[in-house]
Motif scaffolding. Structure first.
Motif, short mmCIF file in Angstrom:
data_model
loop_
_atom_site.label_atom_id
_atom_site.label_comp_id
_atom_site.label_asym_id
_atom_site.label_seq_id
_atom_site.Cartn_x
_atom_site.Cartn_y
_atom_site.Cartn_z
N GLY A 244 65.18 34.24 4.13
CA GLY A 244 65.73 35.04 5.46
C GLY A 244 64.96 34.43 6.41
O GLY A 244 63.71 34.14 6.32
N PRO A 245 65.61 34.61 7.61
CA PRO A 245 64.81 34.26 8.86
C PRO A 245 63.60 35.01 9.21
O PRO A 245 62.73 34.77 9.88
CB PRO A 245 65.83 33.99 9.95
N ILE B 107 64.60 40.12 4.99
CA ILE B 107 64.20 39.65 3.47
C ILE B 107 63.31 40.87 2.75
O ILE B 107 63.54 40.92 1.51
CB ILE B 107 63.57 38.35 3.50
N MET B 108 62.42 41.43 3.31
CA MET B 108 61.57 42.40 2.75
C MET B 108 62.32 43.72 1.92
O MET B 108 61.93 43.83 0.87
CB MET B 108 60.58 43.26 3.58
N ILE C 204 61.62 43.18 -6.17
CA ILE C 204 61.06 41.99 -7.46
C ILE C 204 60.04 42.73 -8.11
O ILE C 204 59.20 43.28 -7.53
CB ILE C 204 60.65 40.82 -6.26
N SER C 205 60.06 42.48 -9.45
CA SER C 205 59.18 42.85 -10.36
C SER C 205 58.36 41.76 -10.64
O SER C 205 58.76 40.45 -10.48
CB SER C 205 59.70 43.55 -11.58
N LYS D 296 54.72 33.00 3.07
CA LYS D 296 54.14 33.89 1.69
C LYS D 296 55.67 33.68 0.89
O LYS D 296 56.60 34.29 1.04
CB LYS D 296 54.03 35.28 2.11
N PHE D 297 55.33 33.13 -0.04
CA PHE D 297 56.43 33.26 -1.23
C PHE D 297 56.31 34.24 -2.33
O PHE D 297 55.34 34.36 -2.94
CB PHE D 297 56.51 31.72 -2.03
#
Length: 151
Positions: free
Chosen positions: A7-8, A13-14, A20-21, A32-33
């Motif tokens: 996401g830009p 994206i957050m 996400i677990s 940050k991936f």
């Protein structure tokens, strides 16, 4: 299957990252991936900054370092289709550059058959199935997408 999701901006994206677990954050190239599991699927998600160059850098890192098999790019964009309305979602069936001469892609490396990068057909089918099973507030379209630089 391992899916990379780009996401830009952080705001875009957050909300997904929070779902996400087993989220393990890996920082590289000032990014940050978020590496973990979503709905029993291995995912790596990040926000990369605005512009296709930032997305391309993030995509290459996802491929090289995280071994993703598929990449989804999400974000806000403009649209030109007569049937499109503000807030609609467009799922790309194929993608082309707007700001690159056709011959650059077909006559030189990567010697493509056409100017279009085709979307993964299996992912398109998954999207269509999800649309039949879920109710979405926005209208969802399938079709061609082009990239363009800011003027």
């Amino acid at each position: 299957m391992k899916i990379g999701i780009i996401g830009p901006t952080e705001n875009e994206i957050m909300p997904f990252v929070k779902c996400i677990s087993n989220d393990k954050i890996v920082s590289t190239a000032l990014l940050k991936f978020h590496n973990g599991i979503y709905n029993n699927i291995n995912v790596v998600a990040l926000y990369c900054g605005v512009c296709k160059v930032n997305a391309a850098i993030a995509a290459q890192i996802l491929i090289d370092r995280f071994n993703v098999t598929h990449i989804i790019v999400t974000g806000v964009a403009g649209g030109m289709g007569k049937s499109l309305k503000i807030g609609d979602t467009v799922i790309a069936t194929k993608i082309a550059y707007h700001d690159v001469s056709d011959g650059i892609l077909t006559e030189y490396h990567p010697w493509m058959e056409s100017i279009y990068f085709k979307s993964d057909e299996l992912l398109i089918e998954h999207c269509k199935r999800a649309l039949k099973q879920e109710r979405f507030e926005q209208t969802v379209h399938f079709g061609k997408v082009v990239t363009v630089k800011h003027l």
